[in-house]
Design an enzyme around this catalytic site. Structure first.
Site, mmCIF file in Angstrom:
data_model
loop_
_atom_site.group_PDB
_atom_site.id
_atom_site.type_symbol
_atom_site.label_atom_id
_atom_site.label_comp_id
_atom_site.label_asym_id
_atom_site.label_seq_id
_atom_site.Cartn_x
_atom_site.Cartn_y
_atom_site.Cartn_z
ATOM 1 N N LYS A 67 -5.397 -7.655 -6.044
ATOM 2 C CA LYS A 67 -6.517 -6.728 -6.235
ATOM 3 C C LYS A 67 -6.213 -5.608 -7.239
ATOM 4 O O LYS A 67 -7.113 -5.128 -7.918
ATOM 5 C CB LYS A 67 -6.899 -6.084 -4.893
ATOM 6 C CG LYS A 67 -7.692 -6.988 -3.968
ATOM 7 C CD LYS A 67 -8.125 -6.235 -2.710
ATOM 8 C CE LYS A 67 -8.939 -7.124 -1.795
ATOM 9 N NZ LYS A 67 -9.431 -6.414 -0.610
ATOM 10 N N ASP A 103 -15.756 -4.398 -1.301
ATOM 11 C CA ASP A 103 -15.301 -4.042 0.059
ATOM 12 C C ASP A 103 -16.028 -2.785 0.553
ATOM 13 O O ASP A 103 -16.427 -2.704 1.718
ATOM 14 C CB ASP A 103 -13.789 -3.791 0.075
ATOM 15 C CG ASP A 103 -12.982 -5.081 0.008
ATOM 16 O OD1 ASP A 103 -13.483 -6.107 0.480
ATOM 17 O OD2 ASP A 103 -11.861 -5.047 -0.525
HETATM 18 P P1 NDP Z 1 -2.595 -2.208 3.953
HETATM 19 O O1 NDP Z 1 -1.290 -2.867 4.180
HETATM 20 O O2 NDP Z 1 -2.934 -1.689 2.602
HETATM 21 O O3 NDP Z 1 -2.731 -0.951 4.985
HETATM 22 C C1 NDP Z 1 -2.399 -1.099 6.343
HETATM 23 C C2 NDP Z 1 -2.779 0.150 7.091
HETATM 24 O O4 NDP Z 1 -2.530 -0.078 8.489
HETATM 25 C C3 NDP Z 1 -1.956 1.394 6.727
HETATM 26 O O5 NDP Z 1 -2.750 2.537 6.865
HETATM 27 C C4 NDP Z 1 -0.836 1.359 7.776
HETATM 28 O O6 NDP Z 1 -0.261 2.621 8.037
HETATM 29 C C5 NDP Z 1 -1.626 0.908 8.986
HETATM 30 N N1 NDP Z 1 -0.766 0.328 10.023
HETATM 31 C C6 NDP Z 1 -0.124 -0.872 9.986
HETATM 32 N N2 NDP Z 1 0.554 -1.090 11.131
HETATM 33 C C7 NDP Z 1 0.341 0.018 11.899
HETATM 34 C C8 NDP Z 1 0.780 0.404 13.203
HETATM 35 N N3 NDP Z 1 1.565 -0.405 13.940
HETATM 36 N N4 NDP Z 1 0.354 1.577 13.694
HETATM 37 C C9 NDP Z 1 -0.449 2.379 12.973
HETATM 38 N N5 NDP Z 1 -0.897 2.080 11.727
HETATM 39 C C10 NDP Z 1 -0.506 0.914 11.204
HETATM 40 O O7 NDP Z 1 -3.682 -3.239 4.456
HETATM 41 P P2 NDP Z 1 -5.242 -3.302 4.047
HETATM 42 O O8 NDP Z 1 -5.774 -1.917 4.045
HETATM 43 O O9 NDP Z 1 -5.416 -4.152 2.860
HETATM 44 O O10 NDP Z 1 -5.848 -4.124 5.297
HETATM 45 C C11 NDP Z 1 -5.930 -3.547 6.582
HETATM 46 C C12 NDP Z 1 -6.674 -4.507 7.492
HETATM 47 O O11 NDP Z 1 -8.034 -4.606 7.036
HETATM 48 C C13 NDP Z 1 -6.110 -5.936 7.472
HETATM 49 O O12 NDP Z 1 -6.020 -6.418 8.802
HETATM 50 C C14 NDP Z 1 -7.147 -6.722 6.686
HETATM 51 O O13 NDP Z 1 -7.221 -8.057 7.119
HETATM 52 C C15 NDP Z 1 -8.410 -5.958 7.025
HETATM 53 N N6 NDP Z 1 -9.475 -6.092 6.006
HETATM 54 C C16 NDP Z 1 -10.728 -6.394 6.442
HETATM 55 C C17 NDP Z 1 -11.763 -6.506 5.551
HETATM 56 C C18 NDP Z 1 -13.120 -6.850 6.064
HETATM 57 O O14 NDP Z 1 -14.015 -7.115 5.237
HETATM 58 N N7 NDP Z 1 -13.349 -6.863 7.363
HETATM 59 C C19 NDP Z 1 -11.577 -6.296 4.109
HETATM 60 C C20 NDP Z 1 -10.220 -5.926 3.759
HETATM 61 C C21 NDP Z 1 -9.211 -5.838 4.685
HETATM 62 P P3 NDP Z 1 0.895 3.209 7.079
HETATM 63 O O15 NDP Z 1 0.189 3.714 5.854
HETATM 64 O O16 NDP Z 1 1.502 4.289 7.890
HETATM 65 O O17 NDP Z 1 1.818 2.060 6.800
#
Ligand code: NDP
Length: 271
Positions: A67, A103
Protein backbone atom coordinates in the site's frame (compact mmCIF):
# COMPACT_ATOMS: atom_id res chain seq x y z
CA UNK A 1 -15.44 0.68 -24.78
CA UNK A 2 -17.70 -1.94 -26.45
CA UNK A 3 -19.69 -3.88 -23.87
CA UNK A 4 -18.18 -7.20 -24.94
CA UNK A 5 -14.52 -6.13 -24.52
CA UNK A 6 -13.07 -8.26 -21.72
CA UNK A 7 -11.49 -6.21 -18.93
CA UNK A 8 -9.06 -7.51 -16.34
CA UNK A 9 -9.00 -6.24 -12.75
CA UNK A 10 -7.16 -7.75 -9.84
CA UNK A 11 -5.36 -7.34 -6.58
CA UNK A 12 -1.83 -7.68 -5.23
CA UNK A 13 -0.91 -8.77 -1.74
CA UNK A 14 1.73 -10.87 -0.03
CA UNK A 15 -0.51 -13.90 -0.50
CA UNK A 16 -3.52 -13.92 -2.85
CA UNK A 17 -6.69 -13.69 -0.76
CA UNK A 18 -10.16 -14.95 -1.72
CA UNK A 19 -12.32 -12.04 -0.55
CA UNK A 20 -11.72 -9.48 -3.29
CA UNK A 21 -12.26 -12.17 -5.92
CA UNK A 22 -15.57 -13.22 -4.32
CA UNK A 23 -16.95 -9.69 -4.00
CA UNK A 24 -15.82 -8.29 -7.34
CA UNK A 25 -16.70 -11.39 -9.38
CA UNK A 26 -20.22 -11.46 -7.91
CA UNK A 27 -20.58 -7.73 -8.56
CA UNK A 28 -19.45 -7.96 -12.18
CA UNK A 29 -21.89 -10.80 -12.83
CA UNK A 30 -24.77 -8.96 -11.17
CA UNK A 31 -24.04 -5.70 -13.01
CA UNK A 32 -23.48 -7.49 -16.33
CA UNK A 33 -20.06 -5.95 -16.94
CA UNK A 34 -17.46 -8.02 -18.87
CA UNK A 35 -14.82 -7.78 -16.14
CA UNK A 36 -12.68 -10.58 -14.70
CA UNK A 37 -10.91 -10.31 -11.32
CA UNK A 38 -7.76 -12.19 -10.38
CA UNK A 39 -5.81 -12.11 -7.09
CA UNK A 40 -2.01 -12.17 -7.37
CA UNK A 41 0.51 -12.94 -4.63
CA UNK A 42 3.36 -10.56 -5.37
CA UNK A 43 6.71 -9.62 -3.81
CA UNK A 44 8.06 -7.06 -6.28
CA UNK A 45 5.71 -4.06 -6.25
CA UNK A 46 7.40 -2.24 -9.14
CA UNK A 47 7.27 -5.31 -11.40
CA UNK A 48 3.57 -5.72 -10.58
CA UNK A 49 2.89 -2.12 -11.65
CA UNK A 50 4.80 -2.75 -14.89
CA UNK A 51 2.58 -5.77 -15.46
CA UNK A 52 -0.52 -3.63 -14.93
CA UNK A 53 0.75 -1.27 -17.63
CA UNK A 54 1.86 -4.03 -20.01
CA UNK A 55 -1.31 -6.08 -19.68
CA UNK A 56 -3.70 -3.12 -19.62
CA UNK A 57 -5.18 -4.20 -16.29
CA UNK A 58 -7.99 -1.74 -15.54
CA UNK A 59 -8.09 -1.80 -11.75
CA UNK A 60 -5.90 -3.08 -8.96
CA UNK A 61 -6.70 -3.64 -5.29
CA UNK A 62 -3.56 -3.22 -3.17
CA UNK A 63 -2.98 -4.91 0.22
CA UNK A 64 -0.09 -4.82 2.64
CA UNK A 65 2.84 -4.63 2.22
CA UNK A 66 2.30 -2.86 -1.10
CA UNK A 67 0.00 0.00 0.00
CA UNK A 68 2.86 2.42 0.68
CA UNK A 69 5.50 0.89 -1.57
CA UNK A 70 3.36 1.29 -4.68
CA UNK A 71 3.05 5.06 -4.46
CA UNK A 72 6.30 6.07 -6.30
CA UNK A 73 5.40 3.84 -9.25
CA UNK A 74 2.09 5.57 -10.05
CA UNK A 75 1.47 8.58 -12.30
CA UNK A 76 -1.02 10.37 -10.04
CA UNK A 77 -1.89 10.01 -6.35
CA UNK A 78 -5.37 11.18 -5.49
CA UNK A 79 -5.27 13.96 -2.86
CA UNK A 80 -6.94 11.80 -0.22
CA UNK A 81 -4.58 8.85 -0.68
CA UNK A 82 -1.65 11.28 -0.49
CA UNK A 83 -2.97 12.66 2.80
CA UNK A 84 -3.45 9.16 4.25
CA UNK A 85 -0.09 8.07 2.84
CA UNK A 86 -1.36 4.77 1.43
CA UNK A 87 -2.94 3.51 -1.80
CA UNK A 88 -5.27 0.52 -1.75
CA UNK A 89 -6.73 1.01 -5.23
CA UNK A 90 -5.21 1.79 -8.63
CA UNK A 91 -7.20 2.79 -11.70
CA UNK A 92 -5.61 2.52 -15.15
CA UNK A 93 -7.00 5.12 -17.57
CA UNK A 94 -5.38 4.23 -20.90
CA UNK A 95 -1.95 3.83 -19.35
CA UNK A 96 -2.22 6.60 -16.75
CA UNK A 97 -2.25 5.01 -13.29
CA UNK A 98 -3.97 6.84 -10.43
CA UNK A 99 -3.77 5.68 -6.81
CA UNK A 100 -6.76 6.02 -4.49
CA UNK A 101 -7.60 5.01 -0.95
CA UNK A 102 -11.03 3.48 -0.40
CA UNK A 103 -10.44 2.21 3.17
CA UNK A 104 -11.51 5.55 4.66
CA UNK A 105 -14.62 5.61 2.46
CA UNK A 106 -15.46 2.09 3.55
CA UNK A 107 -15.24 2.94 7.23
CA UNK A 108 -17.14 6.20 6.91
CA UNK A 109 -19.95 4.73 4.82
CA UNK A 110 -20.27 1.82 7.25
CA UNK A 111 -20.44 4.16 10.26
CA UNK A 112 -22.79 6.62 8.61
CA UNK A 113 -25.32 3.85 7.98
CA UNK A 114 -25.80 4.00 11.77
CA UNK A 115 -25.17 7.68 12.63
CA UNK A 116 -23.94 10.91 11.13
CA UNK A 117 -20.43 11.34 12.51
CA UNK A 118 -20.21 15.15 12.29
CA UNK A 119 -20.05 16.66 15.77
CA UNK A 120 -19.82 13.22 17.39
CA UNK A 121 -17.07 12.24 19.81
CA UNK A 122 -15.21 9.15 18.60
CA UNK A 123 -12.86 7.04 20.70
CA UNK A 124 -10.53 5.10 18.37
CA UNK A 125 -7.98 2.48 19.39
CA UNK A 126 -5.04 1.87 17.05
CA UNK A 127 -2.46 3.81 15.09
CA UNK A 128 -1.55 1.51 12.18
CA UNK A 129 -2.59 1.67 8.54
CA UNK A 130 -6.31 1.05 9.10
CA UNK A 131 -6.41 3.62 11.90
CA UNK A 132 -4.78 6.29 9.69
CA UNK A 133 -7.44 5.88 6.99
CA UNK A 134 -10.31 5.89 9.50
CA UNK A 135 -9.00 8.88 11.45
CA UNK A 136 -8.64 10.77 8.17
CA UNK A 137 -12.27 9.97 7.24
CA UNK A 138 -13.65 10.86 10.66
CA UNK A 139 -11.80 14.18 10.87
CA UNK A 140 -12.80 15.06 7.32
CA UNK A 141 -16.44 14.35 8.19
CA UNK A 142 -16.29 16.56 11.29
CA UNK A 143 -16.01 14.04 14.14
CA UNK A 144 -14.01 14.87 17.25
CA UNK A 145 -11.55 11.97 17.60
CA UNK A 146 -9.55 10.74 20.60
CA UNK A 147 -6.82 8.19 19.78
CA UNK A 148 -5.60 5.42 22.11
CA UNK A 149 -2.75 3.07 21.21
CA UNK A 150 -0.43 0.54 22.80
CA UNK A 151 2.72 2.25 21.48
CA UNK A 152 2.31 5.80 22.75
CA UNK A 153 4.74 7.41 20.28
CA UNK A 154 2.75 6.08 17.29
CA UNK A 155 -0.58 7.15 18.75
CA UNK A 156 0.70 10.61 19.65
CA UNK A 157 2.21 11.09 16.19
CA UNK A 158 -1.07 10.12 14.51
CA UNK A 159 -3.09 12.43 16.76
CA UNK A 160 -0.72 15.31 16.06
CA UNK A 161 -0.71 14.72 12.31
CA UNK A 162 -4.49 14.86 12.02
CA UNK A 163 -5.03 17.49 14.73
CA UNK A 164 -6.93 15.14 17.07
CA UNK A 165 -6.65 14.31 20.76
CA UNK A 166 -4.26 11.71 22.25
CA UNK A 167 -5.93 9.63 24.98
CA UNK A 168 -3.27 7.16 26.16
CA UNK A 169 -2.74 3.40 26.17
CA UNK A 170 -5.56 0.84 25.90
CA UNK A 171 -5.53 0.49 29.71
CA UNK A 172 -6.94 4.06 29.89
CA UNK A 173 -10.05 3.09 27.92
CA UNK A 174 -11.95 1.85 30.97
CA UNK A 175 -12.00 5.36 32.46
CA UNK A 176 -13.66 7.05 29.46
CA UNK A 177 -16.99 8.64 30.27
CA UNK A 178 -17.86 10.47 27.10
CA UNK A 179 -18.11 8.84 23.65
CA UNK A 180 -20.71 8.50 20.91
CA UNK A 181 -18.70 6.22 18.63
CA UNK A 182 -16.11 3.55 19.49
CA UNK A 183 -13.72 2.14 16.90
CA UNK A 184 -11.34 -0.78 17.22
CA UNK A 185 -8.72 -0.13 14.54
CA UNK A 186 -6.18 -2.57 16.00
CA UNK A 187 -5.59 -6.16 14.92
CA UNK A 188 -6.78 -7.43 18.31
CA UNK A 189 -9.48 -10.03 17.60
CA UNK A 190 -8.17 -11.02 14.15
CA UNK A 191 -8.49 -14.81 14.00
CA UNK A 192 -9.03 -14.61 17.79
CA UNK A 193 -12.79 -14.92 18.38
CA UNK A 194 -12.54 -14.45 22.15
CA UNK A 195 -10.32 -11.33 22.18
CA UNK A 196 -11.48 -7.72 22.36
CA UNK A 197 -9.60 -4.57 23.29
CA UNK A 198 -12.70 -2.55 24.23
CA UNK A 199 -13.82 -3.07 27.84
CA UNK A 200 -17.46 -4.02 28.44
CA UNK A 201 -17.93 -0.94 30.64
CA UNK A 202 -17.59 1.26 27.54
CA UNK A 203 -20.36 -0.52 25.64
CA UNK A 204 -23.28 1.68 26.71
CA UNK A 205 -26.63 1.22 24.91
CA UNK A 206 -26.95 3.42 21.82
CA UNK A 207 -23.22 3.85 21.22
CA UNK A 208 -22.06 3.00 17.70
CA UNK A 209 -19.21 0.46 17.66
CA UNK A 210 -17.09 -0.25 14.57
CA UNK A 211 -14.69 -3.19 14.63
CA UNK A 212 -12.22 -3.37 11.73
CA UNK A 213 -11.86 -7.11 12.33
CA UNK A 214 -13.55 -9.15 9.58
CA UNK A 215 -12.20 -12.59 10.57
CA UNK A 216 -14.21 -13.86 12.32
CA UNK A 217 -17.08 -11.82 10.82
CA UNK A 218 -18.80 -11.72 14.22
CA UNK A 219 -15.88 -10.71 16.41
CA UNK A 220 -15.92 -10.74 20.19
CA UNK A 221 -16.32 -6.95 20.17
CA UNK A 222 -19.28 -7.08 17.77
CA UNK A 223 -20.97 -9.77 19.89
CA UNK A 224 -20.30 -7.82 23.11
CA UNK A 225 -21.56 -4.59 21.56
CA UNK A 226 -24.82 -6.18 20.37
CA UNK A 227 -25.38 -7.83 23.74
CA UNK A 228 -24.96 -4.44 25.47
CA UNK A 229 -27.45 -2.64 23.19
CA UNK A 230 -24.88 -0.81 21.04
CA UNK A 231 -25.21 -0.39 17.27
CA UNK A 232 -22.48 -2.76 16.07
CA UNK A 233 -20.75 -2.35 12.72
CA UNK A 234 -18.70 -5.43 11.81
CA UNK A 235 -15.46 -5.14 9.81
CA UNK A 236 -17.11 -7.01 6.94
CA UNK A 237 -19.40 -4.01 6.41
CA UNK A 238 -16.36 -1.72 6.08
CA UNK A 239 -14.65 -4.22 3.79
CA UNK A 240 -17.65 -4.41 1.44
CA UNK A 241 -18.05 -0.62 1.36
CA UNK A 242 -14.39 -0.16 0.42
CA UNK A 243 -14.73 -2.79 -2.32
CA UNK A 244 -17.96 -1.15 -3.51
CA UNK A 245 -16.08 2.13 -3.91
CA UNK A 246 -13.43 0.24 -5.94
CA UNK A 247 -16.18 -1.14 -8.17
CA UNK A 248 -17.45 2.40 -8.74
CA UNK A 249 -13.94 3.60 -9.67
CA UNK A 250 -13.28 0.67 -12.03
CA UNK A 251 -16.64 0.62 -13.81
CA UNK A 252 -18.12 4.12 -13.34
CA UNK A 253 -21.33 2.44 -12.16
CA UNK A 254 -23.03 2.14 -8.75
CA UNK A 255 -22.01 -1.06 -6.95
CA UNK A 256 -24.46 -3.89 -6.19
CA UNK A 257 -23.69 -3.70 -2.46
CA UNK A 258 -25.94 -6.51 -1.20
CA UNK A 259 -24.62 -8.93 -3.82
CA UNK A 260 -21.05 -8.13 -2.76
CA UNK A 261 -21.81 -8.50 0.93
CA UNK A 262 -23.53 -11.86 0.39
CA UNK A 263 -20.57 -13.10 -1.69
CA UNK A 264 -18.09 -12.05 1.00
CA UNK A 265 -20.00 -13.69 3.85
CA UNK A 266 -20.51 -16.91 1.85
CA UNK A 267 -16.79 -17.04 1.08
CA UNK A 268 -15.83 -16.43 4.71
CA UNK A 269 -18.16 -19.18 5.90
CA UNK A 270 -16.61 -21.63 3.40
CA UNK A 271 -13.18 -21.23 5.03
P1 NDP B 1 -1.02 -2.43 11.52
O1 NDP B 1 -0.04 -3.51 11.76
O2 NDP B 1 -0.62 -1.26 10.69
O3 NDP B 1 -1.52 -1.84 12.96
C1 NDP B 1 -1.89 -2.71 14.00
C2 NDP B 1 -2.46 -1.92 15.14
O4 NDP B 1 -2.93 -2.84 16.13
C3 NDP B 1 -1.46 -1.01 15.86
O5 NDP B 1 -2.12 0.13 16.34
C4 NDP B 1 -0.98 -1.91 17.01
O6 NDP B 1 -0.49 -1.20 18.13
C5 NDP B 1 -2.29 -2.58 17.38
N1 NDP B 1 -2.08 -3.83 18.12
C6 NDP B 1 -1.61 -5.01 17.62
N2 NDP B 1 -1.58 -5.95 18.59
C7 NDP B 1 -2.04 -5.34 19.72
C8 NDP B 1 -2.24 -5.79 21.06
N3 NDP B 1 -1.97 -7.06 21.42
N4 NDP B 1 -2.74 -4.92 21.95
C9 NDP B 1 -3.03 -3.65 21.59
N5 NDP B 1 -2.85 -3.16 20.34
C10 NDP B 1 -2.37 -3.99 19.42
O7 NDP B 1 -2.30 -3.14 10.93
P2 NDP B 1 -3.48 -2.47 10.05
O8 NDP B 1 -3.82 -1.16 10.65
O9 NDP B 1 -3.14 -2.54 8.62
O10 NDP B 1 -4.67 -3.52 10.30
C11 NDP B 1 -5.31 -3.62 11.55
C12 NDP B 1 -6.48 -4.58 11.42
O11 NDP B 1 -7.46 -3.99 10.55
C13 NDP B 1 -6.10 -5.93 10.78
O12 NDP B 1 -6.70 -6.98 11.53
C14 NDP B 1 -6.70 -5.85 9.39
O13 NDP B 1 -7.09 -7.12 8.92
C15 NDP B 1 -7.90 -4.96 9.64
N6 NDP B 1 -8.36 -4.23 8.44
C16 NDP B 1 -9.69 -4.25 8.16
C17 NDP B 1 -10.18 -3.57 7.07
C18 NDP B 1 -11.64 -3.64 6.79
O14 NDP B 1 -12.06 -3.16 5.71
N7 NDP B 1 -12.47 -4.18 7.67
C19 NDP B 1 -9.31 -2.79 6.18
C20 NDP B 1 -7.93 -2.78 6.61
C21 NDP B 1 -7.48 -3.49 7.69
P3 NDP B 1 1.03 -0.66 18.15
O15 NDP B 1 1.04 0.56 17.28
O16 NDP B 1 1.27 -0.37 19.58
O17 NDP B 1 1.87 -1.78 17.61
Amino acid sequence: MPKSTPVLCGSISARPGPFGVAMHTAAYQAAGVPFTYVAFGVEDTGAAVQAVRALGIRGLGVSMPHKIRIMPYLDVIDETAARIGAVNTVVNDEGRLTGYNTDWTGALRALEEQTPVAGKRTVLVGAGGAARAIVYGLVRAGSQVVIYNKTASKGQALAQEFGTEWGGGPEELASIADADILVNATSVGFHAPEESIIPLSLLKPGRVVLDVIFMPPESRLVRDARACGCLAVPGTRMLVHQAARQFELYTGQPAPFEVMERALLERIHQL
